[in-house]
Design an enzyme around this catalytic site. Structure first.
Site, mmCIF file in Angstrom:
data_model
loop_
_atom_site.group_PDB
_atom_site.id
_atom_site.type_symbol
_atom_site.label_atom_id
_atom_site.label_comp_id
_atom_site.label_asym_id
_atom_site.label_seq_id
_atom_site.Cartn_x
_atom_site.Cartn_y
_atom_site.Cartn_z
ATOM 1 N N HIS A 52 0.853 -1.113 0.071
ATOM 2 C CA HIS A 52 0.038 -0.099 0.057
ATOM 3 C C HIS A 52 0.712 1.336 0.003
ATOM 4 O O HIS A 52 2.124 1.137 0.088
ATOM 5 C CB HIS A 52 -0.972 0.229 1.090
ATOM 6 C CG HIS A 52 -0.354 -0.042 2.563
ATOM 7 N ND1 HIS A 52 0.629 0.791 2.962
ATOM 8 C CD2 HIS A 52 -0.284 -1.423 3.173
ATOM 9 C CE1 HIS A 52 0.958 0.367 4.228
ATOM 10 N NE2 HIS A 52 0.753 -0.996 4.471
HETATM 11 P P1 TYD Z 1 -1.239 -2.779 7.746
HETATM 12 O O1 TYD Z 1 -0.779 -1.389 7.903
HETATM 13 O O2 TYD Z 1 -2.089 -3.156 6.577
HETATM 14 O O3 TYD Z 1 -0.031 -3.627 7.987
HETATM 15 P P2 TYD Z 1 1.568 -3.637 7.130
HETATM 16 O O4 TYD Z 1 1.486 -2.464 6.265
HETATM 17 O O5 TYD Z 1 2.407 -3.910 8.091
HETATM 18 O O6 TYD Z 1 1.300 -5.233 6.369
HETATM 19 O O7 TYD Z 1 -1.991 -2.983 9.007
HETATM 20 C C1 TYD Z 1 -2.632 -4.384 9.536
HETATM 21 C C2 TYD Z 1 -3.675 -4.420 10.449
HETATM 22 O O8 TYD Z 1 -3.562 -3.929 11.558
HETATM 23 C C3 TYD Z 1 -4.983 -3.642 9.736
HETATM 24 O O9 TYD Z 1 -6.010 -4.249 10.133
HETATM 25 C C4 TYD Z 1 -4.719 -2.133 10.660
HETATM 26 C C5 TYD Z 1 -4.113 -2.784 11.752
HETATM 27 N N1 TYD Z 1 -3.194 -1.484 12.355
HETATM 28 C C6 TYD Z 1 -3.643 -0.514 13.475
HETATM 29 O O10 TYD Z 1 -4.815 -0.729 13.972
HETATM 30 N N2 TYD Z 1 -2.998 0.363 13.888
HETATM 31 C C7 TYD Z 1 -1.831 0.558 13.053
HETATM 32 O O11 TYD Z 1 -1.148 1.454 13.596
HETATM 33 C C8 TYD Z 1 -1.376 -0.221 12.249
HETATM 34 C C9 TYD Z 1 -0.083 0.304 11.233
HETATM 35 C C10 TYD Z 1 -2.156 -1.045 11.519
#
Ligand code: TYD
Length: 141
Positions: A52
């Site tokens: 993303h």
């Molecule tokens: P995501 O940002 O998609 O993870 P990555 O980019 O590391 O693969 O986040 C994964 C899940 O965690 C998503 O459901 C949102 C949640 N999340 C939070 O609640 N707070 C946060 O600060 C972050 C980074 C993620």
């Protein structure tokens, strides 16, 4: 430090026979006010994180332990970075698609973020990302 583009920047390292120390602080060492900190750990070797970009959130990634790789894409150029030192900081501004993989066993990825968590602020759709990036036309890498 001039954080003018995405890439790896070197934070101070205080070497000591008792162990090394690295720190980060605003405004002189980090280019944004830190409003959130999160960390990735227990990541399986074959897992991929990220996938993303962000509309408003700037991030800095640090391999506190172990190593992992990050591929950045601004809509024009792809660049791959490996983080494996706790004093190296990868700056990812807004509008850059990131993919994290190749996590070593026991690795920890610390993320310093400029914004508190907001799902609407994410660009998760790659086609939408490409449309924004090419319309904007800004080469960041
Ligand atoms: P995501 O940002 O998609 O993870 P990555 O980019 O590391 O693969 O986040 C994964 C899940 O965690 C998503 O459901 C949102 C949640 N999340 C939070 O609640 N707070 C946060 O600060 C972050 C980074 C993620």
């Amino acid at each position: 430090m001039e954080w003018n583009k995405p890439g790896i920047y070197t934070l101070p390292k205080i070497e000591d026979h008792r162990g090394n120390l690295t720190f980060a602080q605003t405004p002189d060492l980090i280019p944004f006010q830190i409003n959130r900190v999160y960390w990735l750990y227990d990541v399986p070797a074959d897992a991929e994180r990220g996938g993303h970009a962000h509309r408003t959130n700037h991030e800095i990634l640090i391999a506190l332990a172990g190593s992992f790789s990050v591929e950045l894409f601004d809509g024009f150029t792809r660049r791959r970075f490996t983080l494996n030192r706790p004093y190296q900081a990868l700056y990812i501004p807004t509008g850059v698609w990131r993919t994290l993989d190749d996590f070593s066993s026991g690795s920890v990825c610390l993320v310093l973020a400029s914004e508190t968590y907001c799902d609407e602020e994410y660009i998760r759709d790659f086609d939408e990302f490409m449309q924004i990036a090419t319309t904007n036309g800004q080469r960041q890498l």
